[in-house]
Design a protein around this motif. Sequence first.
Motif, short mmCIF file in Angstrom:
data_model
loop_
_atom_site.label_atom_id
_atom_site.label_comp_id
_atom_site.label_asym_id
_atom_site.label_seq_id
_atom_site.Cartn_x
_atom_site.Cartn_y
_atom_site.Cartn_z
N GLU A 185 0.83 -1.21 0.00
CA GLU A 185 0.00 0.00 0.00
C GLU A 185 0.86 1.27 0.00
OE1 GLU A 185 -4.04 -1.84 2.04
OE2 GLU A 185 -2.47 -0.98 3.31
N GLU A 191 0.70 3.87 -6.77
CA GLU A 191 -0.22 3.01 -7.53
C GLU A 191 0.26 2.76 -8.96
OE1 GLU A 191 -4.29 4.33 -7.42
OE2 GLU A 191 -4.83 2.63 -8.70
N ARG A 236 0.62 -0.78 -10.76
CA ARG A 236 -0.08 -1.10 -12.01
C ARG A 236 0.89 -1.64 -13.05
NH1 ARG A 236 -3.19 3.71 -11.68
NH2 ARG A 236 -1.96 4.60 -13.38
N ASN A 253 -2.82 -5.81 -8.60
CA ASN A 253 -4.14 -5.24 -8.31
C ASN A 253 -4.44 -5.57 -6.85
OD1 ASN A 253 -6.81 -4.67 -8.03
ND2 ASN A 253 -7.42 -5.54 -10.03
#
Lengths: 294, 266
Positions: free
Chosen positions: B49, B53, B57, B62
């Motif tokens: 986390e 992102e 990706r 995902n």
Amino acid sequence: MSIIETKQLTKYYGKSRGIIGVDLAIEEGEIFGFIGPNGAGKSTTIRLLLSLIHPTSGSATIFGKDVTVYAKEIHQEIGYLPSEVFYYDNMKVKDLLNYSASFYKKDCSQRIKDLAKRLDLDLNRKIDDLSYGNKKKVGIIQGLLHSPKVILLDEPTGGLDPLMQNIFFDILAEENKRGATVLFSSHILSEVQKLCHRVAIIKDGKIVRVDTVQAMKEEAYLKVSFETKAPVDLSKIGFDHLTQVVQNGTEVSFLYKGDLNVLMGALAKLDLVRVNVQEADLEEIFLHYYQKEA
Amino acid sequence: MTVLFFELKQGLRSTFWWCVGLGAVTFLFAGAMYPVYYDQVNVIKPMFEAIPEVVLRSLGVNLDILFTSLGFFSFVMMYLHLIAGMQGILLGLGVIGKELRLKMMDFILTRPMSRSQVFIQKALAIWVHLTITWIIFTLIAWLSIAGFSKEPIDWLIFANLSVSLYAIQLLFMALGALIATVLRKLKSVIGVGLSVVFALFIMNLMQSIFEEEWLRYLSPFQWFERGYLFVHNAFELPMIAMWLMVTVGSLITAYVVYVKKDVHAV
């Protein structure tokens, strides 16, 4: 009906010329020579007959069948040896030959053994380890193992030593005796003369002459050069049919066409230091054709 | 059937190694490693986390589905797709272009067999090799997931993921066949094949980063998007249409070129 026939066969590679309007009629049982300098169109003609390339115009038949439409049926009875041979990686000679034989509807194993013995080729060796000459032998066996009715050879003797060439020519003569028709392309006149019944000469993509080897031999040009102790006046000696005459003091060279005895008789009258008489090579004969056209 | 059997035999060893490679990656990452990873999920999840992102990706991660057995498998699928693409294109190029590379076109095309038969038998041989690999991959994947999974598995999603690998194999095989027939010379199957696969794989990464919709149509690895598969339990129709068009189109073009082309002296 001719066993191989081309009518106005023409091939252009884009804009560059392959062959133009080639008419050939090769009879069953013939050994037919096809000679011409590099780039004249010999390979193009043979590749068209094998349907490896497609004609721009005109047609070609083998066994009376169109070579493009009936390629598969025709190939059943054709043996082909290209000028350069290439093989699969990591294969033994016998594996390659067995693979080649598996395409034909007959047992070729004995014939493979016989031909390998004649050509002194070890079937158990890896092809990658063979010399170029031995690879060529693999090509010969591969082309003949199914006893084809028509044998197409595109400058086949490169890489074979003189002894092997003789054995190869003997095999071809035997194949011919058996009934096979042979089309043999070459730029070496002597090997064509040794083997062929008839010869076609191709130049710049066009057939310039088709005749028997005998007729060609009778017209063969000789390349003569000699040196005398004193300069000679050629016009007084009485030579006819001279072309490409070069006289440099006491040294003279020319191409001669005619009775050899007349030539030798005339030479005998000279005060000679050195004399050399040999068959003119193909290039010089072609030079003659160029001159005739000019 | 001469060419078919020859090509089947010639490709056996290579297919064996592709099965071992694909099987090993599948077993290791989708099976054996999953329990370790699952047990550490409380440690690993915050780490993921923390990663931007866009980076996730581009790696095919995902986070919504990553922490399930099938989700982890689908992440691994991105790299399995790459391997499958390599096998497909190397077989397409290697088998259809074998005689071109070895300068043996004269040999194969002067046998008593039509060009059409030669091409079809070669294509069939490739198909058999790819299918064997795919079946073995699916078996190993199924056993690995069934054996190591901690939760119930939606086997339809698994089946779709598995089929997507087969589709990638076939697509790249068709591209390989097309390239092998249009080239005049083929010196290195690996050089040409891997260049194409990596170029398309990089395009896939670019798409993941920039999220340009039109780019998806140009990157075959995107045609079987795993996120969509999970949510809808089905393939995307426009992408299936692209796959069908490119695969069938390439194969038909390759066939026509192979049958019609002039084979020049080498």
